[in-house]
Design an enzyme around this catalytic site. Sequence first.
Site, PDB file in Angstrom:
ATOM      1  N   HIS A  34       0.860  -1.186   0.000  1.00  0.00           N
ATOM      2  CA  HIS A  34       0.000   0.000   0.000  1.00  0.00           C
ATOM      3  C   HIS A  34       0.896   1.235   0.000  1.00  0.00           C
ATOM      4  CE1 HIS A  34       1.021   0.194   4.248  1.00  0.00           C
ATOM      5  NE2 HIS A  34       0.515  -1.023   4.438  1.00  0.00           N
ATOM      6  N   HIS A  37       4.010   1.425   2.308  1.00  0.00           N
ATOM      7  CA  HIS A  37       5.222   0.757   1.819  1.00  0.00           C
ATOM      8  C   HIS A  37       5.922   1.615   0.757  1.00  0.00           C
ATOM      9  CE1 HIS A  37       2.685  -2.924   2.957  1.00  0.00           C
ATOM     10  NE2 HIS A  37       3.754  -3.059   3.708  1.00  0.00           N
ATOM     11  N   GLN A  61       7.394 -14.850  12.959  1.00  0.00           N
ATOM     12  CA  GLN A  61       6.869 -13.741  13.763  1.00  0.00           C
ATOM     13  C   GLN A  61       5.372 -13.870  14.026  1.00  0.00           C
ATOM     14  OE1 GLN A  61       8.240 -10.828  10.751  1.00  0.00           O
ATOM     15  NE2 GLN A  61       6.311  -9.760  11.126  1.00  0.00           N
ATOM     16  N   GLN A 153       8.722  -1.874  16.860  1.00  0.00           N
ATOM     17  CA  GLN A 153       9.562  -2.669  15.953  1.00  0.00           C
ATOM     18  C   GLN A 153      10.752  -1.854  15.458  1.00  0.00           C
ATOM     19  OE1 GLN A 153       8.061  -5.265  12.601  1.00  0.00           O
ATOM     20  NE2 GLN A 153       8.479  -3.440  11.410  1.00  0.00           N
ATOM     21  N   SER A 185      -2.626  -0.250   6.453  1.00  0.00           N
ATOM     22  CA  SER A 185      -2.110  -1.542   6.888  1.00  0.00           C
ATOM     23  C   SER A 185      -2.636  -2.606   5.937  1.00  0.00           C
ATOM     24  CB  SER A 185      -2.608  -1.848   8.305  1.00  0.00           C
ATOM     25  OG  SER A 185      -2.417  -3.221   8.600  1.00  0.00           O
TER      26      SER A 185
HETATM   27  P1  AMP Z   1       4.576  -4.906   6.754  1.00  0.00           P
HETATM   28  O1  AMP Z   1       4.492  -5.296   5.317  1.00  0.00           O
HETATM   29  O2  AMP Z   1       3.253  -4.616   7.377  1.00  0.00           O
HETATM   30  O3  AMP Z   1       5.448  -5.810   7.567  1.00  0.00           O
HETATM   31  O4  AMP Z   1       5.313  -3.499   6.777  1.00  0.00           O
HETATM   32  C1  AMP Z   1       6.554  -3.315   6.147  1.00  0.00           C
HETATM   33  C2  AMP Z   1       7.101  -1.963   6.511  1.00  0.00           C
HETATM   34  O5  AMP Z   1       6.169  -0.956   6.126  1.00  0.00           O
HETATM   35  C3  AMP Z   1       7.313  -1.797   8.034  1.00  0.00           C
HETATM   36  O6  AMP Z   1       8.515  -1.073   8.257  1.00  0.00           O
HETATM   37  C4  AMP Z   1       6.109  -0.991   8.442  1.00  0.00           C
HETATM   38  O7  AMP Z   1       6.323  -0.200   9.592  1.00  0.00           O
HETATM   39  C5  AMP Z   1       5.901  -0.116   7.218  1.00  0.00           C
HETATM   40  N1  AMP Z   1       4.520   0.364   7.176  1.00  0.00           N
HETATM   41  C6  AMP Z   1       3.388  -0.376   7.262  1.00  0.00           C
HETATM   42  N2  AMP Z   1       2.298   0.419   7.234  1.00  0.00           N
HETATM   43  C7  AMP Z   1       2.753   1.695   7.130  1.00  0.00           C
HETATM   44  C8  AMP Z   1       2.118   2.971   7.074  1.00  0.00           C
HETATM   45  N3  AMP Z   1       0.792   3.107   7.108  1.00  0.00           N
HETATM   46  N4  AMP Z   1       2.905   4.059   6.978  1.00  0.00           N
HETATM   47  C9  AMP Z   1       4.266   3.947   6.949  1.00  0.00           C
HETATM   48  N5  AMP Z   1       4.919   2.778   7.001  1.00  0.00           N
HETATM   49  C10 AMP Z   1       4.175   1.663   7.093  1.00  0.00           C
END
Ligand code: AMP
Length: 285
Positions: A34, A37, A61, A153, A185
Amino acid sequence: VRVITGLRDIQATTDAIRVVGQRIGVVPTMGYLHEGHISLVQKARERSDVVIMTLFVNPTQFAPTEDLETYPRDFENDCAKAEAAGVNLLFAPTPREMYPPEFSIVVEPGILGSDLEGIVRPTHFLGVLTVVAKLFHLTRPHVAVFGQKDFQQAMLIRKMVRDLDFDVEVLVAPIVRESDGLAMSSRNVFLSPDERSRAIGLSRGLHAGAARIAGGERNVSSVKAAIHRELPAGDDINVDYVRIADPEFLQPLEMLTSGTSVVMLLAVRVGKTRLIDNMVVPVPQ
Ligand code: AMP
């Protein structure tokens, strides 16, 4: 976008990139991309010559009771989005190659790993730090970008890099939100329309807390009460935590000190979907 799945392939590739003096920026993700990312990719591009996105739904995890099987996946679409965002290499390893049967060495997150998210998810950060350590050794980044969305994290990754002397600069990018304030998310896709509309209570709660602090409130209980009033309520809602903490150690505060800044952290289960959000705010003089 070039896709690499093999562990030795990615190491040979990143070795070759470093040999010619290019800087590597890495964005670790679990896919189902999204705009949050994509914002990390933009930050990585500003600071490197080659941007590698890792795409791996990391089984270690997830607890056995969690959503590993149903975690949303769309590899084709992710490739298109990564390419459009300017990702040069997509590293998508298989669980089998990442965790062969004899795998046993892990990164222990220490005390911070069992607080907050770690209370509900006791093995989560061990899985996260272990996979991030592996991904760093495979992709050899100069810089790696994480999102503030996962505040604890990002903090633990910074600490791992310091404590274990990884030669990687960790950058943390701001939270990207939907137009109504909901933090983006991959898991938002699980929300029913009714849950989706009530989920905006999380960001509303953070804004209400921020307004209290900006207005001079110093008592954490009053700020928390203001947050709780905005959170979604009902039989299908579980508030795992609301914490107001110092942004360095995440220790809960009782009174706020002028001239500092604090972080407000929330985790709320809306139906079956667990949502987290946070906001860092200054405490005015
Ligand atoms: P994930 O795919 O959910 O594991 O997230 C991968 C990376 O994207 C992690 O560093 C998250 O913190 C970051 N991330 C996820 N959602 C957001 C968001 N809404 N805004 C900024 N970074 C995000």
